[in-house]
Design a protein around this motif. Sequence first.
Motif, PDB file in Angstrom:
ATOM      1  N   THR A 175      64.174 -11.984  50.484  1.00  0.00           N
ATOM      2  CA  THR A 175      63.214 -11.243  49.534  1.00  0.00           C
ATOM      3  C   THR A 175      63.539 -11.424  47.920  1.00  0.00           C
ATOM      4  N   ASN A 176      64.395 -12.265  47.886  1.00  0.00           N
ATOM      5  CA  ASN A 176      64.630 -12.699  46.492  1.00  0.00           C
ATOM      6  C   ASN A 176      63.385 -13.739  45.959  1.00  0.00           C
ATOM      7  N   TYR A 177      62.876 -14.164  46.878  1.00  0.00           N
ATOM      8  CA  TYR A 177      62.023 -15.384  46.590  1.00  0.00           C
ATOM      9  C   TYR A 177      60.670 -14.925  46.502  1.00  0.00           C
ATOM     10  N   THR A 178      59.819 -15.541  45.430  1.00  0.00           N
ATOM     11  CA  THR A 178      58.350 -15.407  45.496  1.00  0.00           C
ATOM     12  C   THR A 178      57.788 -16.463  46.546  1.00  0.00           C
ATOM     13  N   LYS A 179      56.451 -16.247  46.853  1.00  0.00           N
ATOM     14  CA  LYS A 179      56.014 -17.068  47.917  1.00  0.00           C
ATOM     15  C   LYS A 179      56.161 -18.573  47.470  1.00  0.00           C
ATOM     16  N   GLN A 223      53.574 -17.125  56.132  1.00  0.00           N
ATOM     17  CA  GLN A 223      53.750 -16.455  57.589  1.00  0.00           C
ATOM     18  C   GLN A 223      55.084 -15.631  57.452  1.00  0.00           C
ATOM     19  N   VAL A 224      55.929 -16.251  56.625  1.00  0.00           N
ATOM     20  CA  VAL A 224      57.385 -15.442  56.497  1.00  0.00           C
ATOM     21  C   VAL A 224      56.823 -14.107  55.620  1.00  0.00           C
ATOM     22  N   PHE A 225      56.249 -14.362  54.613  1.00  0.00           N
ATOM     23  CA  PHE A 225      55.909 -13.222  53.813  1.00  0.00           C
ATOM     24  C   PHE A 225      55.095 -12.139  54.771  1.00  0.00           C
ATOM     25  N   GLY A 226      54.538 -12.568  55.552  1.00  0.00           N
ATOM     26  CA  GLY A 226      53.615 -11.672  56.466  1.00  0.00           C
ATOM     27  C   GLY A 226      54.552 -10.865  57.488  1.00  0.00           C
ATOM     28  N   TRP A 227      55.461 -11.342  57.838  1.00  0.00           N
ATOM     29  CA  TRP A 227      56.327 -11.004  58.892  1.00  0.00           C
ATOM     30  C   TRP A 227      57.223  -9.909  58.064  1.00  0.00           C
ATOM     31  N   SER A 256      58.834 -24.258  48.369  1.00  0.00           N
ATOM     32  CA  SER A 256      59.538 -25.476  48.066  1.00  0.00           C
ATOM     33  C   SER A 256      60.888 -25.458  48.805  1.00  0.00           C
ATOM     34  N   ILE A 257      61.222 -24.373  49.481  1.00  0.00           N
ATOM     35  CA  ILE A 257      62.277 -24.019  50.494  1.00  0.00           C
ATOM     36  C   ILE A 257      61.940 -24.444  51.747  1.00  0.00           C
ATOM     37  N   ILE A 258      60.822 -23.733  52.124  1.00  0.00           N
ATOM     38  CA  ILE A 258      60.592 -23.755  53.793  1.00  0.00           C
ATOM     39  C   ILE A 258      59.176 -24.805  53.813  1.00  0.00           C
ATOM     40  N   LYS A 259      59.442 -25.806  54.816  1.00  0.00           N
ATOM     41  CA  LYS A 259      58.412 -26.587  54.889  1.00  0.00           C
ATOM     42  C   LYS A 259      57.954 -26.733  56.492  1.00  0.00           C
ATOM     43  N   PRO A 260      56.740 -26.980  56.720  1.00  0.00           N
ATOM     44  CA  PRO A 260      55.538 -27.116  55.582  1.00  0.00           C
ATOM     45  C   PRO A 260      55.326 -25.882  54.955  1.00  0.00           C
ATOM     46  N   SER A 261      54.512 -26.174  53.785  1.00  0.00           N
ATOM     47  CA  SER A 261      54.605 -24.622  52.761  1.00  0.00           C
ATOM     48  C   SER A 261      53.844 -23.678  53.520  1.00  0.00           C
ATOM     49  N   TYR A 262      52.898 -23.840  54.297  1.00  0.00           N
ATOM     50  CA  TYR A 262      52.167 -22.642  54.807  1.00  0.00           C
ATOM     51  C   TYR A 262      53.039 -21.593  55.681  1.00  0.00           C
TER      52      TYR A 262
END
Length: 360
Positions: A9-13, A28-32, A18-24
């Motif tokens: 929760t510390n990260y903006t989308k 999905q993580v934000f949505g969950w 830049s951390i989770i690949k592929p970027s889309y």
Amino acid sequence: MSTDKTAVTNYTKEELQSIIKPSYRSKQVFGWIYQKYINSFDDMKNLPKGLRDELKEKYLLKSLKILAKEESRDGSIKYLFGLKNDLSIEAVLLPMKKEIKDVDGNIVQSAKYTICISSQVGCKIGCAFCLTAKEGFKKNLSAGEIVEQVLEIKKDNNIAFNKKVNIVFMGMGEPLDNMENVVKAVKIFSDPDGLCISPRRQTISTSGLSKQIEKLGKMNLGVLLAISLHAVDDELRERLMPINKAYNIASVLDAVRNFPIDARKRVMFEYLVIKDLNDDIKSAKKLVKLLHGIKAKVNLIYFNSYPNSPFCRPKENKMLSFQSYMREHGVTCTIRESKGLDISAACGQLYEKSEKIKIT
Ligand code: SAH
Ligand code: SF4
């Protein structure tokens, strides 16, 4: 060690991209997290198992825990959240309108909520009337700790992700003394793939750190501003708020004049009314003069006394005359309802009582 992990929760989308690949995947993580309110990385069903395991390994899903909550007769609910190292903070859910259903169960008026959140554990500013100040300063909240106050309260009250809520940074701490994380939280709140809370629904309240107000203004985030003014002359303001020595009333008002605001909105001036100190018409008169030329609205707040508090609550007739004077002179002026008064409305007060009401 799990305690050293950072919460996602510390990260903006954009940061997650830049951390989770592929970027889309970050969308999905934000949505969950922010829309489906999941409680474990394993629940992120459309993520490959490898990625779920990697996230679990590297990050925490959340950093706050509800330690206690207290419901007021008027429906507001005050939360005490636990952080690492036995620290705790408060946030309050204020229902502004209740949901009303007709006989057939159709919703004829939907509920409206404001969530009041903290930005620091304690506060450095040291205002004479404030309980948070008495605790001293412990730490700045991380962006995740700020964001999760809203997320956890929405979850706990089954408030759907797309239900509009307002956020006010009026809990513990001085938001502009934790600018970086507060700004990051504003961006996370606003993300359309997350909590979708428009910056125009977010109000940052400050004791008047003029330089930081200017800096925030230049970022043009679209957030609303509230100034805790509380006094109309520098001498009294210094007594109540030592920050006035560094940034006097004139400098705060200058900073406000330069702050970009939506043409339909106003800057809110909070005025804590204290018996026999600033509750007279002379003060009201001076306040009208000070605010001349500013698109302002004034919110009069009853001083909320607490054990050993140095000041007293003003009389209702004084509040009403003060308000009438402001209105007669063209200034929008409301009196803050004493929401949650029976659960100790002002910041810092649940914290003090927390030992008695801990929920396990
Ligand atoms: N530090 C920022 C944000 C916190 S707001 C600020 O001061 O603006 C906290 C609000 O609670 C302020 O408007 C403050 O005036 C109010 N407050 C603090 N102590 C209070 C008390 N005893 N009674 C009523 N309001 C109080
Ligand atoms: Fe800090 Fe605001 Fe309390 Fe003053 S009123 S001590 S700035 S939290």
